[in-house]
Design an enzyme around this catalytic site. Structure first.
Site, short mmCIF file in Angstrom:
data_model
loop_
_atom_site.label_atom_id
_atom_site.label_comp_id
_atom_site.label_asym_id
_atom_site.label_seq_id
_atom_site.Cartn_x
_atom_site.Cartn_y
_atom_site.Cartn_z
N LYS A 148 39.75 20.93 24.06
CA LYS A 148 38.43 21.72 24.25
C LYS A 148 37.84 22.13 22.86
O LYS A 148 36.83 21.92 22.30
CB LYS A 148 38.37 22.49 25.53
CG LYS A 148 38.41 21.73 26.65
CD LYS A 148 38.86 22.87 27.80
CE LYS A 148 39.30 21.82 29.06
NZ LYS A 148 39.55 22.79 30.32
N ASP A 208 32.34 25.36 33.94
CA ASP A 208 33.45 24.71 34.57
C ASP A 208 32.85 24.18 35.84
O ASP A 208 33.14 23.05 36.49
CB ASP A 208 34.56 25.15 35.18
CG ASP A 208 35.72 24.74 34.20
OD1 ASP A 208 35.90 23.78 33.91
OD2 ASP A 208 36.77 25.73 34.07
N GLN A 219 41.13 28.80 32.17
CA GLN A 219 41.79 27.42 32.36
C GLN A 219 43.02 27.82 33.69
O GLN A 219 43.57 28.87 33.64
CB GLN A 219 42.82 27.35 31.28
CG GLN A 219 43.54 26.03 31.02
CD GLN A 219 42.54 24.65 31.10
OE1 GLN A 219 41.37 24.81 30.57
NE2 GLN A 219 43.00 23.55 31.60
N1 GUN Z 1 42.89 22.71 34.78
C1 GUN Z 1 42.84 21.42 34.94
N2 GUN Z 1 41.38 20.86 34.68
C2 GUN Z 1 40.86 22.09 34.42
C3 GUN Z 1 39.47 22.25 34.24
O1 GUN Z 1 38.68 21.13 34.04
N3 GUN Z 1 39.12 23.42 34.03
C4 GUN Z 1 39.80 24.50 34.29
N4 GUN Z 1 39.14 25.83 34.16
N5 GUN Z 1 41.32 24.27 34.52
C5 GUN Z 1 41.56 23.28 34.54
#
Ligand code: GUN
Length: 294
Positions: A52, A119, A96
């Site tokens: 990211k 998200d 996350q």
């Molecule tokens: N863990 C796995 N995929 C994601 C996601 O798209 N966002 C977040 N915050 N955690 C994750």
């Protein structure tokens, strides 16, 4: 059969965003700023976060990675979130997942300012999605919608079978595709492990979205001729060609299903690559809303 190329589309999206950010800079505006928050040392989470941050650098976004100790308390994490909620220089942030068991994920997600929830996990944003109000759509459903759009795949009046009912994929993509917009206007069925006559229902679908988390679950007898197949699965299985090693496969038995399809996503190289692009699109959207830019 046409491959839905996640690598190409995600790269196109990043190029488009980079051009927009360059224009902002030209006008003397600061770039969008995404903050990632992670707790502990989960290897998969750290790898996702690295991708990211790298994507932010690629398109010219500012990014900040806040790494918190595994033993942080829930109230300390809530304090971190509150600071991000009120920081005018933060357009969007994500916490996350998964979080340590001692922390209530729903409480944490619910404490994020919905206007910074890039998200799309906050209950207010999920509620807007259900009603059909413009909002942040979470990464995987948004990635699927972008793929359908960019390949001009018709959805109006189509029968779409969504296999899987998770909160982050099955439920939201089903909701999106039933709305009166493109991609959408479809008749959507949500199928799962308790569904009767699963094979027949999948076979009858014009578009199959497989998000059940079981390697090679969807076999060629479950897919109709000329179907569009979107494979959301990312499963690690032993690699028969390289003993001792593993390989990534989807929920679809690609080799046998692909010849029947009009379009299909590969794994890897399909939906998975779209998720980071979707996060960037959401961050750009949050930035524009915050700064009153159309
Ligand atoms: N863990 C796995 N995929 C994601 C996601 O798209 N966002 C977040 N915050 N955690 C994750």
């Amino acid at each position: 059969m046409i491959l839905l190329d996640g690598k190409k589309i995600s790269s196109d999206i990043k190029t488009e965003i980079a051009e927009i950010v360059a224009l902002f800079r030209k006008k003397g505006l600061r770039p969008p700023h995404l903050v990632t928050v992670s707790v502990g040392e989960n290897a998969a989470s750290q790898s996702y976060i690295r991708s990211k941050i790298k994507a932010c650098e690629k398109v010219g976004f500012d990014s900040t990675n806040i790494k918190l100790d595994q033993n942080i308390s829930e109230s300390e994490l809530l304090d971190v979130i509150e600071k991000l909620n009120v920081d005018p220089l933060v357009d969007g942030f994500i916490v996350q997942l998964p979080l340590p068991e001692s922390i209530d994920e729903f409480k944490i997600i619910s404490s994020i300012d919905p206007s910074k929830d890039v998200d799309g996990f906050h209950p207010v944003n999920l509620g807007k999605l259900l009603i059909g109000i413009d909002t942040f759509i979470s990464a995987t459903p948004m990635g699927i919608l972008e793929m359908l759009k960019r390949y001009n795949i018709p959805t109006e009046g189509k029968d779409i079978a969504v296999l899987g009912r998770s909160n982050i994929v099955g439920k939201p993509i089903a909701v999106c595709l039933m709305q009166k917009t493109y991609p959408g206007d479809a008749s959507v069925s949500v199928l799962h492990s308790r569904t009767k006559n699963l094979r027949e229902k999948l076979r009858a679908a014009d578009i199959v979205i497989a998000a059940i988390g079981k390697p090679h679950f969807v076999t060629s007898d479950m897919v109709g001729e000329n179907a569009v197949v979107i494979d959301v699965g990312i499963n690690s299985i032993p690699d028969a060609k390289n003993p001792g090693l593993t390989k990534l496969v989807g929920d679809v038995d690609f080799d046998n299903v692909a010849p029947k399809c009009s379009y299909i996503t590969p794994v890897p190289g399909g939906v998975g690559l779209m998720t980071v692009a979707a996060l960037l699109l959401n961050t750009l959207k949050a930035y524009k809303q915050r700064n009153g830019i159309d």
